[in-house]
Every structure is written in structure tokens, then in C-alpha cells.
Motif scaffolding. Structure first.
Motif, PDB file in Angstrom:
ATOM      1  N   PHE A  52       5.707   0.706  11.071  1.00  0.00           N
ATOM      2  CA  PHE A  52       7.149   0.444  10.998  1.00  0.00           C
ATOM      3  C   PHE A  52       7.694   1.069   9.722  1.00  0.00           C
ATOM      4  CE2 PHE A  52       5.474  -2.883  13.720  1.00  0.00           C
ATOM      5  CZ  PHE A  52       6.335  -2.803  14.800  1.00  0.00           C
ATOM      6  N   GLY A  53       8.781   1.825   9.851  1.00  0.00           N
ATOM      7  CA  GLY A  53       9.356   2.525   8.719  1.00  0.00           C
ATOM      8  C   GLY A  53       8.888   3.973   8.643  1.00  0.00           C
ATOM      9  N   GLN A  54       8.109   4.418   9.631  1.00  0.00           N
ATOM     10  CA  GLN A  54       7.656   5.801   9.693  1.00  0.00           C
ATOM     11  C   GLN A  54       7.878   6.329  11.104  1.00  0.00           C
ATOM     12  OE1 GLN A  54       3.784   6.671   8.026  1.00  0.00           O
ATOM     13  NE2 GLN A  54       3.716   4.631   7.118  1.00  0.00           N
ATOM     14  N   MET A  55       7.903   7.647  11.206  1.00  0.00           N
ATOM     15  CA  MET A  55       8.012   8.257  12.529  1.00  0.00           C
ATOM     16  C   MET A  55       7.298   9.596  12.540  1.00  0.00           C
ATOM     17  SD  MET A  55      11.986   9.525  12.683  1.00  0.00           S
ATOM     18  CE  MET A  55      11.861   9.695  14.431  1.00  0.00           C
ATOM     19  N   VAL A  56       6.989  10.069  13.724  1.00  0.00           N
ATOM     20  CA  VAL A  56       6.285  11.326  13.917  1.00  0.00           C
ATOM     21  C   VAL A  56       7.306  12.416  14.197  1.00  0.00           C
ATOM     22  CG1 VAL A  56       4.604  12.531  15.337  1.00  0.00           C
ATOM     23  CG2 VAL A  56       4.298  10.109  14.839  1.00  0.00           C
ATOM     24  N   VAL A  57       7.177  13.546  13.492  1.00  0.00           N
ATOM     25  CA  VAL A  57       8.058  14.692  13.702  1.00  0.00           C
ATOM     26  C   VAL A  57       7.197  15.938  13.851  1.00  0.00           C
ATOM     27  CG1 VAL A  57       9.996  13.700  12.448  1.00  0.00           C
ATOM     28  CG2 VAL A  57       8.361  15.116  11.236  1.00  0.00           C
ATOM     29  N   GLU A  58       7.785  16.959  14.451  1.00  0.00           N
ATOM     30  CA  GLU A  58       7.120  18.260  14.550  1.00  0.00           C
ATOM     31  C   GLU A  58       7.056  18.867  13.148  1.00  0.00           C
ATOM     32  OE1 GLU A  58       5.934  19.843  17.275  1.00  0.00           O
ATOM     33  OE2 GLU A  58       6.547  18.299  18.690  1.00  0.00           O
ATOM     34  N   LYS A  59       5.974  19.572  12.851  1.00  0.00           N
ATOM     35  CA  LYS A  59       5.880  20.277  11.572  1.00  0.00           C
ATOM     36  C   LYS A  59       6.900  21.398  11.561  1.00  0.00           C
ATOM     37  CE  LYS A  59       1.229  19.384  10.101  1.00  0.00           C
ATOM     38  NZ  LYS A  59      -0.100  19.918   9.783  1.00  0.00           N
ATOM     39  N   PRO A  60       7.520  21.656  10.414  1.00  0.00           N
ATOM     40  CA  PRO A  60       8.476  22.769  10.334  1.00  0.00           C
ATOM     41  C   PRO A  60       7.795  24.094  10.668  1.00  0.00           C
ATOM     42  CG  PRO A  60       8.614  21.373   8.385  1.00  0.00           C
ATOM     43  CD  PRO A  60       7.434  20.905   9.174  1.00  0.00           C
ATOM     44  N   PRO A 116      -2.112  15.502  18.641  1.00  0.00           N
ATOM     45  CA  PRO A 116      -1.966  15.224  17.210  1.00  0.00           C
ATOM     46  C   PRO A 116      -1.732  16.451  16.324  1.00  0.00           C
ATOM     47  CG  PRO A 116      -4.265  15.155  17.798  1.00  0.00           C
ATOM     48  CD  PRO A 116      -3.497  15.361  19.075  1.00  0.00           C
ATOM     49  N   LEU A 117      -2.145  17.613  16.747  1.00  0.00           N
ATOM     50  CA  LEU A 117      -2.009  18.797  15.902  1.00  0.00           C
ATOM     51  C   LEU A 117      -0.587  19.329  15.950  1.00  0.00           C
ATOM     52  CD1 LEU A 117      -5.341  20.585  16.848  1.00  0.00           C
ATOM     53  CD2 LEU A 117      -4.911  19.045  14.938  1.00  0.00           C
ATOM     54  N   GLY A 118      -0.053  19.741  14.807  1.00  0.00           N
ATOM     55  CA  GLY A 118       1.315  20.244  14.729  1.00  0.00           C
ATOM     56  C   GLY A 118       2.347  19.159  14.509  1.00  0.00           C
ATOM     57  N   LYS A 119       1.902  17.964  14.189  1.00  0.00           N
ATOM     58  CA  LYS A 119       2.809  16.834  13.936  1.00  0.00           C
ATOM     59  C   LYS A 119       2.617  16.362  12.492  1.00  0.00           C
ATOM     60  CE  LYS A 119       3.779  16.208  18.425  1.00  0.00           C
ATOM     61  NZ  LYS A 119       3.171  17.391  18.981  1.00  0.00           N
ATOM     62  N   GLN A 120       3.633  15.712  11.962  1.00  0.00           N
ATOM     63  CA  GLN A 120       3.501  15.060  10.671  1.00  0.00           C
ATOM     64  C   GLN A 120       4.225  13.728  10.716  1.00  0.00           C
ATOM     65  OE1 GLN A 120       5.065  17.836   7.859  1.00  0.00           O
ATOM     66  NE2 GLN A 120       7.179  17.200   8.133  1.00  0.00           N
ATOM     67  N   ILE A 121       3.839  12.841   9.826  1.00  0.00           N
ATOM     68  CA  ILE A 121       4.402  11.493   9.783  1.00  0.00           C
ATOM     69  C   ILE A 121       5.260  11.393   8.535  1.00  0.00           C
ATOM     70  CG2 ILE A 121       3.838   9.047   9.647  1.00  0.00           C
ATOM     71  CD1 ILE A 121       1.149   9.952  11.087  1.00  0.00           C
ATOM     72  N   VAL A 122       6.527  10.998   8.727  1.00  0.00           N
ATOM     73  CA  VAL A 122       7.473  10.917   7.620  1.00  0.00           C
ATOM     74  C   VAL A 122       8.110   9.531   7.604  1.00  0.00           C
ATOM     75  CG1 VAL A 122       7.989  13.391   7.639  1.00  0.00           C
ATOM     76  CG2 VAL A 122       9.359  11.852   9.021  1.00  0.00           C
ATOM     77  N   PRO A 123       8.543   9.081   6.431  1.00  0.00           N
ATOM     78  CA  PRO A 123       9.299   7.826   6.378  1.00  0.00           C
ATOM     79  C   PRO A 123      10.634   7.991   7.102  1.00  0.00           C
ATOM     80  CG  PRO A 123       8.538   8.469   4.193  1.00  0.00           C
ATOM     81  CD  PRO A 123       8.259   9.607   5.111  1.00  0.00           C
ATOM     82  N   THR A 124      11.129   6.917   7.696  1.00  0.00           N
ATOM     83  CA  THR A 124      12.381   7.022   8.453  1.00  0.00           C
ATOM     84  C   THR A 124      13.585   7.179   7.553  1.00  0.00           C
ATOM     85  OG1 THR A 124      12.487   4.614   8.557  1.00  0.00           O
ATOM     86  CG2 THR A 124      11.571   5.760  10.469  1.00  0.00           C
ATOM     87  N   ASN A 125      13.487   6.827   6.280  1.00  0.00           N
ATOM     88  CA  ASN A 125      14.631   6.982   5.383  1.00  0.00           C
ATOM     89  C   ASN A 125      14.664   8.362   4.734  1.00  0.00           C
ATOM     90  OD1 ASN A 125      12.440   6.704   3.714  1.00  0.00           O
ATOM     91  ND2 ASN A 125      13.280   5.021   2.522  1.00  0.00           N
ATOM     92  N   GLN A 126      13.702   9.231   5.043  1.00  0.00           N
ATOM     93  CA  GLN A 126      13.646  10.579   4.500  1.00  0.00           C
ATOM     94  C   GLN A 126      14.303  11.544   5.478  1.00  0.00           C
ATOM     95  OE1 GLN A 126       9.686  11.840   3.567  1.00  0.00           O
ATOM     96  NE2 GLN A 126      10.213  13.990   3.601  1.00  0.00           N
ATOM     97  N   PRO A 127      15.164  12.464   4.992  1.00  0.00           N
ATOM     98  CA  PRO A 127      15.768  13.424   5.925  1.00  0.00           C
ATOM     99  C   PRO A 127      14.730  14.409   6.453  1.00  0.00           C
ATOM    100  CG  PRO A 127      16.409  13.900   3.667  1.00  0.00           C
ATOM    101  CD  PRO A 127      15.622  12.622   3.640  1.00  0.00           C
ATOM    102  N   PHE A 128      14.911  14.820   7.688  1.00  0.00           N
ATOM    103  CA  PHE A 128      14.003  15.764   8.322  1.00  0.00           C
ATOM    104  C   PHE A 128      14.772  16.612   9.312  1.00  0.00           C
ATOM    105  CE2 PHE A 128      13.643  11.542  10.061  1.00  0.00           C
ATOM    106  CZ  PHE A 128      14.024  11.736  11.370  1.00  0.00           C
ATOM    107  N   VAL A 129      14.157  17.676   9.768  1.00  0.00           N
ATOM    108  CA  VAL A 129      14.856  18.636  10.613  1.00  0.00           C
ATOM    109  C   VAL A 129      14.811  18.255  12.074  1.00  0.00           C
ATOM    110  CG1 VAL A 129      14.946  21.052  11.320  1.00  0.00           C
ATOM    111  CG2 VAL A 129      14.407  20.470   8.967  1.00  0.00           C
ATOM    112  N   SER A 130      13.622  18.159  12.640  1.00  0.00           N
ATOM    113  CA  SER A 130      13.504  17.864  14.066  1.00  0.00           C
ATOM    114  C   SER A 130      12.800  16.529  14.257  1.00  0.00           C
ATOM    115  CB  SER A 130      12.721  18.966  14.785  1.00  0.00           C
ATOM    116  OG  SER A 130      11.407  18.980  14.292  1.00  0.00           O
ATOM    117  N   THR A 131      13.137  15.834  15.317  1.00  0.00           N
ATOM    118  CA  THR A 131      12.524  14.540  15.582  1.00  0.00           C
ATOM    119  C   THR A 131      11.631  14.619  16.799  1.00  0.00           C
ATOM    120  OG1 THR A 131      14.352  13.823  16.951  1.00  0.00           O
ATOM    121  CG2 THR A 131      14.447  13.254  14.608  1.00  0.00           C
TER     122      THR A 131
END
Length: 133
Positions: A52-60, A116-131
Motif C-alpha cells: 500500500f502506497g506503491q504501484m507498478v509502472v513501466e520502466k522509462p 516482471p521484467l521491464g517494470k519498476q515499483i514507485v511510491p504513489t506520491n512520486q510523479p511518474f510518466v506512465s502507469t
């Protein structure tokens, strides 16, 4: 609220899921060829401890051809079985009212456990490009 849900998650299933991912990561790192999957298993295991408080995004920059090929191999060898385990665990957690958010978090882990490959885990309060949800 995230902290309370994370503690409940850790007690009622997250610890055991993370241990499974860490064990798979150790096995994959011992076998030299499968180190990328081992690193991905460690990353997902850490995500399983506190989701909770994190999400998976595609790597840039995208995943690339090798990540796609690796994901297909992972899907056939282990990904489908891990995803089935997450579905079964989510169903068991969703039986109770308090377990519904835990079941949703478990279902949130299915896409990253399949590919799992090509993904990264970021905090939800951090800005990111793609979801990736």
C-alpha cells in the motif's frame, strides 16, 4: 491508513508471499543464467512486504525485446503458477470484510508476477510518466 493496511497485510499474508519471492530470487541468482529473474523476484518480494502506497509502472524507455522474451519464458515457467496463487489468496482474503482491501492488493500483484521484467515499483506520491495498473 496505508500504514494500518500494510501492517495487516504483512501479518495476514504479505510476509509469506515475500518469503516465497525471496526464495525464488535466491534460487534464480544461484543459477547464473536466471539472474534477471532473481533480481525481479527480490523487487517483487520487497513490494509484497509493503504494497500500500506503491504501484507498478513501466520502466522509462520501454521494456525492450530481451525483457519481452524473458517475460514470455517467465510466464511459461513460473508466472502462471504465481498468478494462480495470488488469485486463490485474494479469494481467501476477500471472504471477510476487512480482507477486501488485502484481496485488491493481492490482485494488484498479478500483472507484475506474470511479467516482471521491464517494470519498476514507485511510491504513489512520486510523479511518474506512465502507469501500469
Amino acid at each position: 491508513m496505508k500504514t494500518i493496511l500494510n501492517v495487516i497485510w504483512l501479518v495476514f499474508g504479505g510476509f509469506w508471499l515475500a518469503l516465497g519471492y525471496f526464495a525464488a530470487g535466491i534460487i534464480c541468482c544461484v543459477l547464473i543464467v536466471t539472474i534477471p529473474w532473481g533480481i525481479a523476484s527480490f523487487r517483487i518480494g520487497a513490494y509484497c512486504l509493503w504494497p500500500f502506497g506503491q504501484m507498478v509502472v513501466e520502466k522509462p524507455g520501454g521494456a525492450g525485446v530481451f525483457a519481452l522474451l524473458g517475460n514470455v519464458i517467465w510466464l511459461l515457467v513460473a508466472g502462471i503458477w504465481i498468478a494462480i496463487g495470488h488469485v486463490v489468496t485474494a479469494f481467501a482474503m476477500a471472504i471477510t470484510i476487512i480482507g477486501i482491501p488485502l484481496a485488491v492488493a493481492n490482485l494488484k500483484l498479478i500483472p507484475v508476477s506474470l511479467m516482471p521484467l521491464g517494470k519498476q515499483i514507485v511510491p504513489t506520491n512520486q510523479p511518474f510518466v506512465s502507469t501500469y495498473r
